[in-house]
Design a protein around this motif. Sequence first.
Motif, mmCIF file in Angstrom:
data_model
loop_
_atom_site.group_PDB
_atom_site.id
_atom_site.type_symbol
_atom_site.label_atom_id
_atom_site.label_comp_id
_atom_site.label_asym_id
_atom_site.label_seq_id
_atom_site.Cartn_x
_atom_site.Cartn_y
_atom_site.Cartn_z
ATOM 1 N N HIS A 1 45.232 25.577 33.848
ATOM 2 C CA HIS A 1 44.347 26.733 33.968
ATOM 3 C C HIS A 1 43.521 26.912 32.688
ATOM 4 N N LEU B 1 39.433 26.953 32.648
ATOM 5 C CA LEU B 1 38.573 27.999 32.099
ATOM 6 C C LEU B 1 37.491 27.388 31.211
ATOM 7 N N LEU C 1 34.969 25.704 33.541
ATOM 8 C CA LEU C 1 34.161 26.709 34.219
ATOM 9 C C LEU C 1 33.122 27.319 33.292
ATOM 10 N N GLY C 2 33.538 27.496 32.037
ATOM 11 C CA GLY C 2 32.655 28.139 31.071
ATOM 12 C C GLY C 2 31.311 27.436 30.980
ATOM 13 N N SER D 1 29.542 27.770 38.331
ATOM 14 C CA SER D 1 30.544 28.451 39.161
ATOM 15 C C SER D 1 31.131 29.676 38.479
ATOM 16 N N ARG D 2 30.950 29.769 37.183
ATOM 17 C CA ARG D 2 31.578 30.907 36.502
ATOM 18 C C ARG D 2 31.004 32.236 36.991
ATOM 19 N N ASN E 1 30.371 32.792 40.170
ATOM 20 C CA ASN E 1 30.616 32.914 41.610
ATOM 21 C C ASN E 1 31.888 33.695 41.917
ATOM 22 N N PRO E 2 31.738 34.907 42.467
ATOM 23 C CA PRO E 2 32.943 35.709 42.743
ATOM 24 C C PRO E 2 33.550 35.380 44.106
ATOM 25 N N PHE E 3 33.005 34.384 44.798
ATOM 26 C CA PHE E 3 33.535 34.099 46.140
ATOM 27 C C PHE E 3 34.129 32.706 46.251
ATOM 28 N N SER E 4 33.986 31.905 45.188
ATOM 29 C CA SER E 4 34.543 30.563 45.234
ATOM 30 C C SER E 4 35.990 30.627 44.748
ATOM 31 N N LEU E 5 36.922 30.423 45.672
ATOM 32 C CA LEU E 5 38.336 30.564 45.311
ATOM 33 C C LEU E 5 38.744 29.466 44.343
ATOM 34 N N LEU E 6 39.316 29.880 43.243
ATOM 35 C CA LEU E 6 39.680 28.925 42.201
ATOM 36 C C LEU E 6 40.681 27.899 42.722
ATOM 37 N N ARG F 1 39.305 24.838 44.251
ATOM 38 C CA ARG F 1 38.384 23.995 43.493
ATOM 39 C C ARG F 1 39.111 22.771 42.990
ATOM 40 N N LEU G 1 37.837 20.827 39.935
ATOM 41 C CA LEU G 1 38.127 21.332 38.590
ATOM 42 C C LEU G 1 39.545 20.981 38.164
#
Lengths: 424, 314, 247
Positions: free
Chosen positions: C99, C103, C106-107, C111-112, C114-119, C122, C125
């Motif tokens: 994780h 992070l 993602l930074g 995608s950082r 995107n509040p709808f893309s479930l981590l 992914r 990633l």
Amino acid sequence: MPDFASPRSRRLILAALVSAALAVPILKATRASAADKGPIRIGFLTVKTGALAAGGRQMEEGLALYLDQHQGQLAGRKIEVVTLDTAGQPATTKTRTQEAVERYQVHAIIGPLAAFEALAINDYVKQAKVPVISPSAAAEDLTQRNLNPWFVRAVTTSAQMNHPLGEYAAKVLKYKRIATIGDDFAFGHETTAGFQRTFEENGGKIVQKLWSPLNVADYGSYVGDLKTDVDAVYASFAGANGLRFLRQYAEYGLKGKVPVLGNMTTVDEGILKNMGDEAVGVVSSGWYSAAIDNPENHKFVEAYRKKYDADPGYYSAGAYTAAFFLDLALQKIKGNIEDKDAFMKALRSLDIKDSFRGPMHIDKYGNPDLTIYIRKVERKNGRLVNAVVQTYPNVSQFWKMSPQDFLKSPVYSRSFPEAKNLEK
Amino acid sequence: MKRAAVYAAVAALLVVPAFLPFDYYVNIASQILIAGIFAGSLNLLVGYGGLISLGHAGYLGASAYVLAWLSTRAGFSHLWASLGAVTLTTLMAAVFGVLSLRATGLGFVMITLALAQILWGVAYRWVSLTGGDNGLSGFGRPQPFGIDLSSATAFYLFVLVFFAISFLFVSVFVRSTFGAGLQGTRDQPRRMQALGWDVWSTRFVTFVVSGFWAAVAGVLYADYNQFVSPHVLALTNSAEVLLMVIAGGAGTLLGPIVGAAVVVLLKNVVSAYVTRWVLLLGLVFVAIVLYMPEGLVPGIERLRRRTVRTGTRA
Amino acid sequence: MTAAALELKGLFKSFGGVPAVRDVTLSVLEGERRLLLGPNGAGKTTLFNLVTGDLASDSGTIRVFGRDVSRLRADRRVHLGLSRTYQVITLFPKNTLAHNIVLALLGLSRSRFNPFSLLARRGDLWERARGALDRVGLGKLADRSVAQTSYGEQRRLELAIALAQEPRVLLLDEPLAGLSREERRDVQDLLTTIPREVTVVMIEHDLDVALSFAEKITVLHYGQVIVEGTRAQVVADPRVQEVYLGA
């Protein structure tokens, strides 16, 4: 464990859910059985916690006394009181009212205490069609611009009890210039507005208006700001604020220099017992005084003193009157409160020739026309009383105006009527 | 298994009204759902963003006021008044976000508190606009597609729809790539910056989203009560919703809902039997803080795990 | 002439009137390995913080590949290829190692927002994160939370995070601090795997490691550059002998 994720079971669950949702209203309908003709259930909305609890307790006492005097029976039926604590919060009041109506299935409600509480449940009461007798809430619009056919007031509107005082101050006391101070909330605004209107209509001038927050810690700075070159100060306080204001007014040396006029609750009997010389001489007006000289009132005051070792005041007399109204309306319909329309009709057409508060007549807006008493705090037999110095019979909430003319104006507030005579 | 739990929960929520003996309890259930949406919105800030707001009642209240004002004074239909309320309140949250997020920690708490107090003052003082402490009333409940919502059950199901959407939204939001970043800014804001995250914007977006859902809760609150007064904006309301979040478990999905249920039930149901219910409320919170400082949901989970472990060992 | 990857000019920073960095001018070429030396309190970490934007300089300019970033926010600088590790371990202790890397990935990804893309969904990633952990030998611990790993592992994770960002300029703040002999060797080996084109500036007290790693050394003292040069030049400089190696 069945596999909930499989398409088949999913379909099954969906079917179950839909049928359950559809079944809800049906179940509801069968459960709501007709009320049996047992006791009459009264929802009593009072305040037991928070800043308004003292008034709430006095309401409770007033109601209890009336029921005690009638052995818990009115019009031949037992009265069952469901007491609910609104905590002085509008949202909680709403929930409590729902509890009273939906859970205890009360036939009528006595309460709530505060104006904003009464306003909070006004729409709900209309929808639920529950008779409400207000023992305290004085908000003008409840019987003016926000009418509710299920509402009857056992007290008066805020201004109704202050219109006479304004006239009295100008005509009898011959005051010309007055400064006002009051609690900064609707009751304070409305009472002061009523006073201001009639005082100025009769040639007086309100030269200063001060508002202090309800929970202000200290009145010193407000008292210090008051003009001292006026004929009188009109004080409009509720709860224990009148007590605290008058004490500091005396401490600042203003007592004896500038007379104090007050609304009913500034020198209410509920707090008068805690006051001293600082209250003596305050002239106020109200729909009641423990010192009203008639046999019914003597009886009431005596019983109240005996039971609670205190004089009845605004809240206790208000709740007592509410119970009295309930009693009279029930008698008219022989106790058959299940006929809500008949009960409401009886309640809204009460025409009381005489009572401990004098004659009362419910107008078509659900508010009584009645006697307003001009009172003066005096010491009698060691206790402070609001001695009646003058009476204004048959005072309507619209004062001397026609309802139509009165209702053309906006509701009384901080800014209405406009204060045109303020001095810098 | 997890899916089964979700189906079971949805089923239970749908049939709740059928099993409650009086409309009164159905109304309590509606209140819990509304409070659940409200607390869930605050949880985004407090639980996932590490930003403690003591002014969240401001958004609920503002939204309720705007709805009341638009429908009673400006003649908007209920639908447009509701949309207007949510839109304006969300915009307000954006402005308040810019102001509040100048600080973090205690500074943030104080600014949110102060802003909500200003709203309270406006509601109380600007009588011509807000009706002062007499509040605004006279707007009914909405009638979506002609469905009458005056019955307790119909209104409950109406609220349930919004509750479900908000719960789904929040679940996805906090588990999304954005949500992961939000939790990162809570735990190590400086490091997040060094990883290329714009900490301020992440917080700001969350602040606005939180305001949006509080506004939705505000519309439902107004629909439920059909009355707004300055009390809704009072500090006690902001504190109460914060208590819901913390008591239930900040930073968990179910925590705020459990917290909302506890508070609403204590306030409304228990108070019928216990006169000193305010005291009881206080005692319950003290007990939670002492024995489950992380909140009820994580606390019970911890206990459950412990008993399961000792169970298998035996 | 190769372009300067990092160029500092007349950099000043003081805390409450006490100067921490004084008139530092410094140029690091692309692909260079530079060592920052100096006793405690010489301003090395402060200098890093100025470069990354964690702190704002009082005056002076910072250029990354010729671009003036002096007024750029820290996170924007990262997007220009600037990465760092921390002297004091700064990780996400409750999260898994993977994780932590995610992070970082993602930074730098769109995608950082995107509040709808479930981590959890992914996979791309998580796969890259595993790869990054494998590279530093932490692949097996990918699903363990940071709090349950050793100090040495956390140091390596710091490095893994920075490497996963695929930086062009990497600032390493005492990557060997607090490690045992074996762990040092591991990390040292790791450092040699950093791609040649990456510019590396390192603060390190372990001179053996540092000197073997760096081509050029800058010595700071009381916030000022006192010597700059090759290993031999620096070691031979009397001022360095005095302030740093002197005792």
